[in-house]
Write a protein that holds these residues in place. Structure first.
Motif: not given
Length: 334
Positions: A89-101, A204-206
């Motif tokens: 996985f990429t760093l950007d994908q971790v960021v996306q999951v972390y933000t919830g978006d 969507n709840l986060l």
């Protein structure tokens, strides 16, 4: 050149996996104690039963840093990716999951901050001796032992590699790629899974404001607390409070606790003491107001989503005991 390309699929994530154990909560709340060696945590109602944890770095020296709420949220994000079955996985994908978006526009600052957490999680080893707890839960026999001992996340950084794929209509050319080492889940999730304390939350709840780290941290903390409340109500645990405290001094632990303390907001960082001894609390009150605004907006969203019935503010006397001040929110659970 093609040998430098790593085949990575766009993530399909609509739910986040969260570690909801007391061990993880205590790792954030009492870093000074944990960093000084082995620390015992009461994870069961029987106060004589302790689960002990110890942190150190890969060179086997005492852990001198802090595990923050953001580090834990990044760990949750990495486990969520692990649960999809992806190996890289990429760093950007971790960021996306972390933000919830999954559609968030990833900024250089987001990358730097999340990578900082990943680096810390990769190089920190946690040892959890939960033998007594597991025996009491009847997960192992009285003669067996249960000890988890591993890096918080077991990853390899793929240096010199890059990923190229199209996701959400945008082309990704990420040069920061990680690979899971082995087939086992991150160690704190192995522990959480064994005791049934992994919660699955619709993203969507986060998501209140994916571009604001403060909002992300607050929403996750509040959701965790509400989950505790629902669990307690379902199991008729009358000892569990339905209050979410903002910032209060806990006499037993001799530490400040509550939402603001958990996410690293400390009163002393915002209060100026003048030579005459008088405190200027303007910056602290402004910060508290900002936090409260985010909490209220998030609780209103949870009401609309039928996650909670309602809420109200509550007041308690301050540490000096001379005045009452707004101390947090009392949640009304369905």
């Amino acid at each position: 050149m093609m040998n430098n390309i790593v085949d990575i699929s766009p993530l399909q994530c609509d739910k986040l996996m969260m570690n909801n154990t007391k061990v993880v909560h205590e790792m954030v709340m009492i870093p000074s104690v944990i960093g000084s060696g082995e620390y015992g945590i009461r994870c069961l109602k029987n106060k004589s039963i302790l689960t002990t944890i110890n942190l150190h770095d890969e060179k086997n020296i005492e852990f001198s840093g802090e595990i923050t709420s953001k580090d834990i949220d990044v760990m949750d994000s990495i486990y969520t990716i692990f649960a999809t079955g992806e190996k890289c996985f990429t760093l950007d994908q971790v960021v996306q999951v972390y933000t919830g978006d999954m559609n968030v526009k990833v900024t250089p600052k987001m990358r730097r901050e999340v990578k900082k957490s990943i680096d810390k999680l990769m190089t920190t080893i946690v040892r959890i001796d939960c033998t007594e707890e597991f025996q009491n839960r009847k997960l192992i026999s009285k003669d067996d032992k249960m000890i988890f001992n591993s890096n918080i996340v077991h990853l390899q950084y793929l240096e010199g590699k890059k990923a190229h794929f199209t996701a959400n209509g945008r082309v990704s050319n990420s040069k920061v790629i990680y690979k899971f080492l082995g087939e086992e889940a991150p160690v704190l999730f192995q522990y959480a899974k064994a005791i049934g304390q992994i919660i699955t939350v619709p993203m969507n709840l986060l998501t209140l404001d994916a571009n604001t780290e403060l909002s992300t941290e607050i929403c996750r903390y509040v959701y965790r607390q509400i989950h505790y409340m629902k669990y307690a109500k379902g199991h008729k645990d009358t000892g569990r409070s339905n209050k979410i405290a903002l910032y209060r001094y806990d006499i037993e632990s001799k530490e400040y606790v509550g939402l603001m303390a958990y996410i690293g907001i400390k009163r002393e960082d915002y209060v100026t003491v003048h030579p005459n001894g008088k405190e200027d609390t303007h910056a602290w009150r402004k910060k508290k107001q900002r936090v409260c605004k985010i909490i209220k907006n998030y609780l209103d969203m949870l009401i609309n989503e039928k996650e909670i019935h309602g809420y109200k503010t509550y007041f308690e006397r301050n540490k000096a005991g001379n005045t009452k001040e707004m101390s947090g929110y009392e949640i009304q659970i369905y």
